[in-house]
Scaffold this active site. Structure first.
Site, mmCIF file in Angstrom:
data_model
loop_
_atom_site.group_PDB
_atom_site.id
_atom_site.type_symbol
_atom_site.label_atom_id
_atom_site.label_comp_id
_atom_site.label_asym_id
_atom_site.label_seq_id
_atom_site.Cartn_x
_atom_site.Cartn_y
_atom_site.Cartn_z
ATOM 1 N N LYS A 1 -11.652 -14.752 -0.202
ATOM 2 C CA LYS A 1 -12.191 -14.050 -1.371
ATOM 3 C C LYS A 1 -11.213 -12.991 -1.876
ATOM 4 O O LYS A 1 -10.667 -12.215 -1.086
ATOM 5 C CB LYS A 1 -13.527 -13.385 -1.010
ATOM 6 N N PHE B 1 0.724 -2.136 13.332
ATOM 7 C CA PHE B 1 0.533 -1.361 12.102
ATOM 8 C C PHE B 1 -0.712 -0.466 12.167
ATOM 9 O O PHE B 1 -0.831 0.508 11.432
ATOM 10 C CB PHE B 1 0.427 -2.288 10.882
ATOM 11 N N THR C 1 -4.737 -2.447 7.767
ATOM 12 C CA THR C 1 -5.890 -1.658 8.218
ATOM 13 C C THR C 1 -6.726 -2.539 9.148
ATOM 14 O O THR C 1 -6.606 -3.773 9.126
ATOM 15 C CB THR C 1 -6.794 -1.225 7.042
ATOM 16 N N ASP D 1 0.852 -1.193 0.000
ATOM 17 C CA ASP D 1 0.000 0.000 0.000
ATOM 18 C C ASP D 1 0.896 1.254 0.000
ATOM 19 O O ASP D 1 1.844 1.349 0.784
ATOM 20 C CB ASP D 1 -0.859 -0.041 1.269
#
Ligand code: NAD
Length: 374
Positions: free
Chosen positions: A151, A178, A139, A50
């Site tokens: 998925k 994180f 996140t 990211d």
């Protein structure tokens, strides 16, 4: 294989097994977790990170692979829903193809939120018909939800996850530290998923959120009640997923929050994040459940009160009942012709219904708008 005069029947059953491992100091060169799958000596790793996370940790990531003498190609990718696209998918495939990896022993590593792990997981699931991948969620949404299931996929023409695959990861590595740098809006976005889980499957989790939710949010889940909430959420999620990993059964508790506001986050006007869209659905569904007698009035009030306390109540003045109805119709197609709408039957329990009427959706929206003004 069986053969008959008319032809052959092929049958081969393949399971899925992967470990979700909690770890600390993931980028400390002496921590072996990131290299615990595949070959270590004289090996290569293709790492997708990211963009915002990369800005914060690029030095540590590069040092990690250098110190471990691994030849690495790091690709920094912007997150956010518009980047979960076919174009981003093709561009990653291009980059990967220019850094050839061994098909089995050099797993791709995805480091980021749900957008990065969904996108990279799909690349891994389709490149050479499937190479292994490791996920490192950064996140809260990724930590409790997007990274732990199988998925993967990208959006197509505004339709969320329209192109995708079931791609089990080789490993998921959870480093809670994180979350410390995550902007508050994205912490709350993940809290919406935890809230959903609590309402539909876990009264004890709901009570913990009532007691400690606001403090955990302020501490970005770095302290003890925060750890309990994270562990419990993952446990609940996996309790559901493991029984139905490939979604053979289409009536799914975890689809709570994904019926009436499907795709709100891909609609340019809404500016909604995934968890925020889920929360709108949770509130509409709970109001509808109350009007059907599945929830007591006091239970609905308790749900709305907790959403206020957690500061996750979205702006509800612009709820659009026809759009919510369209979303239900779309989801009905996705669920193979039946609504299979999960509704709370008391806090922490779930039931499914197949007879939601358009009028009910409209009335629920009106009631919810009134409730949220109180
Ligand atoms: N596969 C699944 O089962 C599943 C489940 C839930 C959600 N999802 C998907 O997840 C996506 C949403 O994921 P998300 O909410 O993580 O969004 P995201 O991946 O877009 O990340 C959100 C923001 O946080 C930033 N960020 C990431 N880590 C950071 C850190 N540690 N510090 C500071 N900033 C950081 C990113 O740059 C981005 O701006 C949606 O597309 C949704 O469909 C998938």
């Amino acid at each position: 294989m069986t053969a008959s005069a008319r032809g052959w029947r092929v049958s081969y059953h393949r399971g899925a097994e992967y470990e979700i491992r909690k770890c600390a100091e993931l980028f400390n060169p002496s921590n072996e977790s990131l290299l615990s799958v595949g070959r270590r000596r004289r090996s290569r790793r293709f790492v997708v990170v990211d963009e915002n996370f990369h800005r914060l940790h690029s030095g540590a990531i590069r040092r990690y692979f250098a110190d471990n003498e691994v030849d690495v190609r790091i690709v920094s990718v912007p997150a956010g829903e518009p980047n979960k696209s076919v174009e981003a998918y093709v561009s990653l495939l291009d980059a990967l193809d220019q850094f050839p990896i061994d098909r089995r022993d050099e797993p791709i590593i995805a480091i980021g939120g749900g957008v990065i792990t969904d996108l990279t997981g799909f690349v891994a699931g389709t490149y050479r018909r499937g190479v292994p991948h490791i996920r490192v969620p950064t996140t809260l949404m990724g930590y409790v939800d997007a990274s732990v299931g199988i998925k993967t996929g990208v959006n197509l023409r505004g339709h969320k996850n329209r192109v995708g695959a079931f791609t089990p990861p080789a490993r998921v590595l959870l480093d809670r530290s994180f979350l410390a740098t995550l902007p508050r809006r994205h912490i709350l976005n993940g809290v919406c998923e935890v809230f959903k889980l609590a309402v539909i499957s876990d009264l004890a989790l709901f009570e913990k959120l009532e007691a400690h939710g606001p403090d955990c949010i302020a501490a970005h889940f770095q302290d003890e009640p925060g750890l309990w909430i994270l562990d419990r959420s993952i446990q609940r999620m996996l309790d559901e997923l493991q029984l139905n990993l490939f979604e053979d059964e289409l009536a799914r508790k975890m689809d709570f929050g994904h019926t009436f506001s499907y795709g709100l986050e891909t609609c340019a006007d809404s500016q909604c994040l995934h968890g925020e869209a889920v929360l709108i659905d949770v509130l509409v569904s709970s109001t509808l459940a109350q009007s059907r007698g599945l929830l007591k009035r006091s239970e609905l009030d308790r749900i709305v009160r907790l959403a206020f306390a957690l500061d996750i109540i979205p702006p509800l003045h612009s709820l659009d009942p026809p759009a919510l109805w369209e979303s239900l119709l779309e989801r009905t197609r996705h669920r193979n012709g039946w609504q299979r709408v999960p509704l709370p039957h008391g806090i922490g329990k779930c039931t499914f219904v197949n007879d939601v009427q358009q009028d009910e959706v409209r009335t629920s929206c009106v009631e919810l708008m009134a409730l949220s003004r109180v």
